[in-house]
Design a protein around this motif. Sequence first.
Motif, PDB file in Angstrom:
ATOM      1  N   GLN A 265       0.541   3.947   1.973  1.00 52.55           N
ATOM      2  CA  GLN A 265      -0.726   4.309   2.602  1.00 52.55           C
ATOM      3  C   GLN A 265      -0.766   5.809   2.818  1.00 52.55           C
ATOM      4  OE1 GLN A 265      -1.658   2.157   6.208  1.00 52.55           O
ATOM      5  NE2 GLN A 265      -3.836   2.548   5.950  1.00 52.55           N
TER       6      GLN A 265
ATOM      7  N   LYS B 172      -6.713   6.600   3.627  1.00 54.20           N
ATOM      8  CA  LYS B 172      -6.859   5.608   2.559  1.00 54.20           C
ATOM      9  C   LYS B 172      -6.311   4.261   3.008  1.00 54.20           C
ATOM     10  CE  LYS B 172      -6.771   8.779  -1.360  1.00 54.20           C
ATOM     11  NZ  LYS B 172      -6.180   9.036  -2.704  1.00 54.20           N
ATOM     12  N   GLU B 173      -6.721   3.228   2.299  1.00 58.39           N
ATOM     13  CA  GLU B 173      -6.223   1.894   2.595  1.00 58.39           C
ATOM     14  C   GLU B 173      -4.796   1.727   2.062  1.00 58.39           C
ATOM     15  OE1 GLU B 173     -10.411  -0.637   2.597  1.00 58.39           O
ATOM     16  OE2 GLU B 173      -8.802  -1.143   1.201  1.00 58.39           O
ATOM     17  N   ARG B 174      -4.091   0.783   2.660  1.00 54.84           N
ATOM     18  CA  ARG B 174      -2.755   0.471   2.177  1.00 54.84           C
ATOM     19  C   ARG B 174      -2.872  -0.148   0.780  1.00 54.84           C
ATOM     20  NH1 ARG B 174       1.422  -1.910   6.470  1.00 54.84           N
ATOM     21  NH2 ARG B 174       0.439  -0.133   7.523  1.00 54.84           N
ATOM     22  N   GLU B 175      -2.066   0.333  -0.158  1.00 58.47           N
ATOM     23  CA  GLU B 175      -2.164  -0.153  -1.525  1.00 58.47           C
ATOM     24  C   GLU B 175      -0.830  -0.666  -2.041  1.00 58.47           C
ATOM     25  OE1 GLU B 175      -3.275   2.845  -4.360  1.00 58.47           O
ATOM     26  OE2 GLU B 175      -1.564   4.130  -3.907  1.00 58.47           O
TER      27      GLU B 175
ATOM     28  N   THR C 132      -2.047  -8.150  -2.531  1.00 63.55           N
ATOM     29  CA  THR C 132      -2.870  -7.949  -1.346  1.00 63.55           C
ATOM     30  C   THR C 132      -1.979  -7.876  -0.113  1.00 63.55           C
ATOM     31  OG1 THR C 132      -4.607  -9.244  -2.404  1.00 63.55           O
ATOM     32  CG2 THR C 132      -4.809  -8.848  -0.031  1.00 63.55           C
ATOM     33  N   ALA C 133      -2.152  -6.819   0.665  1.00 63.92           N
ATOM     34  CA  ALA C 133      -1.287  -6.602   1.825  1.00 63.92           C
ATOM     35  C   ALA C 133      -1.367  -7.753   2.825  1.00 63.92           C
ATOM     36  CB  ALA C 133      -1.652  -5.285   2.499  1.00 63.92           C
ATOM     37  N   SER C 134      -2.535  -8.357   2.963  1.00 60.93           N
ATOM     38  CA  SER C 134      -2.709  -9.401   3.967  1.00 60.93           C
ATOM     39  C   SER C 134      -1.875 -10.645   3.672  1.00 60.93           C
ATOM     40  CB  SER C 134      -4.188  -9.784   4.085  1.00 60.93           C
ATOM     41  OG  SER C 134      -4.666 -10.266   2.845  1.00 60.93           O
TER      42      SER C 134
ATOM     43  N   TRP D  85       6.643  -6.807   7.885  1.00 60.57           N
ATOM     44  CA  TRP D  85       6.520  -5.411   7.477  1.00 60.57           C
ATOM     45  C   TRP D  85       7.564  -4.559   8.179  1.00 60.57           C
ATOM     46  CZ3 TRP D  85       2.962  -3.615   3.930  1.00 60.57           C
ATOM     47  CH2 TRP D  85       2.003  -4.543   3.513  1.00 60.57           C
TER      48      TRP D  85
END
Length: 124
Positions: free
Chosen positions: A39, A43-46, A107-109, A114
């Motif tokens: 991240q 920006k979004e986490r990728e 997808t991070a979700s 973590w």
Amino acid sequence: QVQLVESGGGLVQAGDSLRLSCAASGRTFSTYIMGWFRQAPGKEREFVAAIPWSGDSTAYADSVKGRFTISRDSAKNTVYLQMNSLKPEDTAVYYCAADNGRLIFRTASRYEYWGPGTQVTVSS
């Protein structure tokens, strides 16, 4: 209690290499997918890369394919991300994540656990 702890981040110049490590503890990870995400500010986490604990497959984001390599050492309960030919756009906080599943998702979700993250900064 599951713990993921990243290490190996730092400040490097463009073209340099770094190896990130993720030490996993707290349960048996043999059925888990282990992933690396990043991240950047604003920006979004990728998704970056992922590997089943079996090690029989890997997946990479197009932006890192050919430069980054994910691997794991079962004896050490550790997952690695070897990053070569680093670019300024690779600058981000890098996170290790674990998903108790059999398919690799980007997808991070999807990931349940973590680590706190490690900063990677690449100067031009």
